[in-house]
Motif scaffolding. Structure first.
Motif, short mmCIF file in Angstrom:
data_model
loop_
_atom_site.label_atom_id
_atom_site.label_comp_id
_atom_site.label_asym_id
_atom_site.label_seq_id
_atom_site.Cartn_x
_atom_site.Cartn_y
_atom_site.Cartn_z
N ALA A 86 0.76 -1.16 0.02
CA ALA A 86 0.04 0.08 0.02
C ALA A 86 0.95 1.21 -0.09
N THR A 87 0.52 2.18 -0.75
CA THR A 87 1.29 3.53 -0.59
C THR A 87 0.55 4.60 -0.15
N SER A 88 1.02 5.60 0.32
CA SER A 88 0.41 6.64 1.07
C SER A 88 0.83 8.02 0.22
N PRO A 89 0.05 8.84 -0.30
CA PRO A 89 0.47 10.00 -0.91
C PRO A 89 1.18 11.01 0.19
N THR A 90 2.16 11.59 -0.18
CA THR A 90 2.90 12.60 0.66
C THR A 90 3.21 13.55 -0.09
N GLN A 91 3.12 14.77 0.49
CA GLN A 91 3.56 16.07 -0.03
C GLN A 91 4.87 16.40 0.51
#
Length: 91
Positions: free
Chosen positions: A2-7
């Motif tokens: 699973a990936t998590s959007p990061t800014q």
């Protein structure tokens, strides 16, 4: 996985130079950041030494000038010492 959007905020020039490098390596910025973070986890800290440069400001400026000159397509180049000597003596 699973990936998590990061800014994150990155200097525009740094991002462009990094993207150019990563493209040459066949990876994208996201993959490079993931590699960096995995190395941090594996090593229990940053995967490189963090320190203030011990070089003088004059030396750092000279290094930056050399970097700039090396990337300038208008900088003359010479294929032999004889050609270099001729160019030096003609000025």
């Amino acid at each position: 996985m699973a990936t998590s959007p990061t800014q994150i905020r990155i200097d525009t020039t740094v991002k462009a130079e990094a993207n150019e490098l990563f493209n040459e390596l066949g990876i994208d910025l996201s993959s490079a950041v993931n590699m960096f973070l995995r190395q941090c986890i594996l090593r229990g800290g940053l995967p490189f030494k963090v320190e203030l440069p011990s070089l003088k400001a004059e030396t750092l400026a000279a290094m930056e000038e050399a970097r700039r000159i090396s990337r300038d397509p208008n900088t003359p180049s010479y294929s032999s010492m004889e050609d270099l000597k001729k160019a030096l003596l003609s000025d």
